[in-house]
Motif scaffolding. Sequence first.
Motif, PDB file in Angstrom:
ATOM      1  N   LEU A 244       0.858  -1.186   0.000  1.00 30.24           N
ATOM      2  CA  LEU A 244       0.000   0.000   0.000  1.00 30.24           C
ATOM      3  C   LEU A 244       0.893   1.234   0.000  1.00 30.24           C
ATOM      4  N   ILE A 245       0.615   2.158  -0.928  1.00 31.77           N
ATOM      5  CA  ILE A 245       1.430   3.365  -1.058  1.00 31.77           C
ATOM      6  C   ILE A 245       0.546   4.599  -0.892  1.00 31.77           C
ATOM      7  N   ASP A 246       0.920   5.453   0.033  1.00 31.20           N
ATOM      8  CA  ASP A 246       0.294   6.763   0.259  1.00 31.20           C
ATOM      9  C   ASP A 246      -1.042   6.718   0.983  1.00 31.20           C
ATOM     10  N   ALA A 247      -1.467   5.561   1.489  1.00 30.32           N
ATOM     11  CA  ALA A 247      -2.661   5.548   2.332  1.00 30.32           C
ATOM     12  C   ALA A 247      -2.407   6.356   3.602  1.00 30.32           C
ATOM     13  N   CYS A 248      -1.131   6.384   4.036  1.00 32.21           N
ATOM     14  CA  CYS A 248      -0.762   7.153   5.225  1.00 32.21           C
ATOM     15  C   CYS A 248      -0.877   8.656   4.995  1.00 32.21           C
ATOM     16  N   ARG A 249      -0.775   9.080   3.760  1.00 32.11           N
ATOM     17  CA  ARG A 249      -0.954  10.501   3.450  1.00 32.11           C
ATOM     18  C   ARG A 249      -2.439  10.843   3.331  1.00 32.11           C
ATOM     19  N   ALA A 250      -3.230   9.884   2.829  1.00 28.69           N
ATOM     20  CA  ALA A 250      -4.669  10.111   2.701  1.00 28.69           C
ATOM     21  C   ALA A 250      -5.341  10.162   4.065  1.00 28.69           C
ATOM     22  N   ASN A 251      -4.872   9.347   4.994  1.00 29.71           N
ATOM     23  CA  ASN A 251      -5.450   9.309   6.338  1.00 29.71           C
ATOM     24  C   ASN A 251      -4.370   8.936   7.350  1.00 29.71           C
ATOM     25  N   PRO A 252      -3.656   9.924   7.903  1.00 25.30           N
ATOM     26  CA  PRO A 252      -2.586   9.630   8.863  1.00 25.30           C
ATOM     27  C   PRO A 252      -3.133   8.958  10.114  1.00 25.30           C
ATOM     28  N   LYS A 253      -2.286   8.156  10.761  1.00 25.90           N
ATOM     29  CA  LYS A 253      -2.683   7.490  11.997  1.00 25.90           C
ATOM     30  C   LYS A 253      -2.974   8.524  13.084  1.00 25.90           C
ATOM     31  N   CYS A 254      -3.968   8.214  13.934  1.00 26.44           N
ATOM     32  CA  CYS A 254      -4.353   9.088  15.049  1.00 26.44           C
ATOM     33  C   CYS A 254      -4.778  10.465  14.556  1.00 26.44           C
ATOM     34  N   SER A 255      -5.439  10.499  13.400  1.00 21.39           N
ATOM     35  CA  SER A 255      -5.891  11.766  12.842  1.00 21.39           C
ATOM     36  C   SER A 255      -7.255  11.574  12.187  1.00 21.39           C
ATOM     37  N   TYR A 256      -8.098  12.595  12.287  1.00 19.07           N
ATOM     38  CA  TYR A 256      -9.391  12.569  11.614  1.00 19.07           C
ATOM     39  C   TYR A 256      -9.303  13.127  10.198  1.00 19.07           C
ATOM     40  N   ARG A 257      -8.120  13.499   9.783  1.00 20.94           N
ATOM     41  CA  ARG A 257      -7.947  14.110   8.474  1.00 20.94           C
ATOM     42  C   ARG A 257      -8.042  13.078   7.353  1.00 20.94           C
ATOM     43  N   VAL A 258      -8.744  13.422   6.301  1.00 20.78           N
ATOM     44  CA  VAL A 258      -8.840  12.585   5.103  1.00 20.78           C
ATOM     45  C   VAL A 258      -8.552  13.476   3.900  1.00 20.78           C
ATOM     46  N   ARG A 259      -7.581  13.090   3.075  1.00 18.29           N
ATOM     47  CA  ARG A 259      -7.123  13.943   1.979  1.00 18.29           C
ATOM     48  C   ARG A 259      -7.309  13.255   0.643  1.00 18.29           C
ATOM     49  N   LYS A 260      -7.820  14.002  -0.316  1.00 13.12           N
ATOM     50  CA  LYS A 260      -8.015  13.474  -1.662  1.00 13.12           C
ATOM     51  C   LYS A 260      -6.676  13.185  -2.323  1.00 13.12           C
ATOM     52  N   GLY A 261      -6.686  12.189  -3.192  1.00 20.62           N
ATOM     53  CA  GLY A 261      -5.478  11.851  -3.925  1.00 20.62           C
ATOM     54  C   GLY A 261      -5.494  10.384  -4.314  1.00 20.62           C
ATOM     55  N   THR A 262      -4.399   9.927  -4.902  1.00 23.35           N
ATOM     56  CA  THR A 262      -4.304   8.550  -5.384  1.00 23.35           C
ATOM     57  C   THR A 262      -3.524   7.685  -4.403  1.00 23.35           C
ATOM     58  N   VAL A 263      -4.134   6.571  -4.040  1.00 28.10           N
ATOM     59  CA  VAL A 263      -3.456   5.542  -3.247  1.00 28.10           C
ATOM     60  C   VAL A 263      -3.170   4.373  -4.182  1.00 28.10           C
ATOM     61  N   GLN A 264      -1.944   3.919  -4.177  1.00 31.09           N
ATOM     62  CA  GLN A 264      -1.560   2.823  -5.059  1.00 31.09           C
ATOM     63  C   GLN A 264      -1.496   1.508  -4.284  1.00 31.09           C
ATOM     64  N   VAL A 265      -1.970   0.447  -4.940  1.00 26.95           N
ATOM     65  CA  VAL A 265      -1.960  -0.888  -4.348  1.00 26.95           C
ATOM     66  C   VAL A 265      -1.254  -1.821  -5.327  1.00 26.95           C
ATOM     67  N   VAL A 266      -0.187  -2.448  -4.874  1.00 28.74           N
ATOM     68  CA  VAL A 266       0.592  -3.344  -5.721  1.00 28.74           C
ATOM     69  C   VAL A 266       0.471  -4.768  -5.187  1.00 28.74           C
ATOM     70  N   PHE A 267      -0.111  -5.655  -5.989  1.00 30.69           N
ATOM     71  CA  PHE A 267      -0.181  -7.070  -5.659  1.00 30.69           C
ATOM     72  C   PHE A 267       1.007  -7.752  -6.342  1.00 30.69           C
ATOM     73  N   HIS A 268       1.924  -8.244  -5.551  1.00 29.11           N
ATOM     74  CA  HIS A 268       3.137  -8.830  -6.104  1.00 29.11           C
ATOM     75  C   HIS A 268       2.906 -10.272  -6.538  1.00 29.11           C
ATOM     76  N   GLU A 269       3.889 -10.804  -7.209  1.00 29.33           N
ATOM     77  CA  GLU A 269       3.806 -12.179  -7.695  1.00 29.33           C
ATOM     78  C   GLU A 269       3.625 -13.149  -6.531  1.00 29.33           C
ATOM     79  N   PRO A 270       2.689 -14.097  -6.651  1.00 31.18           N
ATOM     80  CA  PRO A 270       2.470 -15.074  -5.576  1.00 31.18           C
ATOM     81  C   PRO A 270       3.730 -15.884  -5.292  1.00 31.18           C
ATOM     82  N   ILE A 271       3.937 -16.178  -4.033  1.00 33.19           N
ATOM     83  CA  ILE A 271       5.040 -17.028  -3.600  1.00 33.19           C
ATOM     84  C   ILE A 271       4.483 -18.424  -3.350  1.00 33.19           C
TER      85      ILE A 271
END
Length: 271
Positions: free
Chosen positions: A200-227
């Motif tokens: 997960l990339i940038d979810a922490c910027r969209a909603n930081p821990k211990c914060s009520y802030r929610v910010r618009k933008g793109t969160v990237q999700v990378v599913f890697h090759e199965p092991i």
Amino acid sequence: MTQTTTVPELIDRPPERGGLARGLLVGLFVAPWTGFWGVVCMVLGLLRCSRAAQASLDLWASGIVKASGVKLRVTWRGQHQPDRPCVLLANHQSALDIPILMTACRPTLAVRFMAKESLFKIPLMGWGMRATGFIPIRRESARHAAETFQEILQSTSKLPYSFIIFPEGTRSDDGRLQPFKRGTFGLALRLGLPIVPVTLIDACRANPKCSYRVRKGTVQVVFHEPIELSADESDRSHRDELVERVHAVVAGALPGDQRPEQPGRNRDAGS
């Protein structure tokens, strides 16, 4: 063999400031939205209407993602078989991670989460989670989760879902990847299913821990090759090697401001 990863191109990143007004509006939306779909999922789960329950969960998750103003950019690496369950091991950055990952998995995988036991005590939400296949875990007891999984495996001829686990155990304070807990991997090995690292990339910027802030933008999700683990690798003696391997793959796709301070090295956080 270590998988090589590359950091995706970062686009439309959520800003580092602001988002309080949006956060308050999302908070007002999430409570009734979750209550409504919690009741629906509970009823459908009790009636064994699995497809309708899955559709309800998808609507719940996508509704929260849209209300948050978050856009998803999803990347699948390698071959993923929709009809074969797996264990997805993801980094944990924000309170939005569950709806983000559930939305990102559609329609490739039907997923459920292993979630902390306290969430199942929440009226409506907890009842709906329990009725639709989510698994409560106790942070201090990996054995409890293993026993719950064994009950599921004994009650069905085929595991109906893939499961997402956060091996860090809790959300990162600053968005940087934390060490992985070994107990999570002992469970994954015991199940004998393919393991899919997820970044997960940038979810922490969209909603930081211990914060009520929610910010618009793109969160990237990378599913890697199965092991895929061979019979020889599916035992506890290979657990530490697997911890290091998955941690390196997840870290390798993160931007510099979200990588661990010592990239590629996972200091065991205990079981």
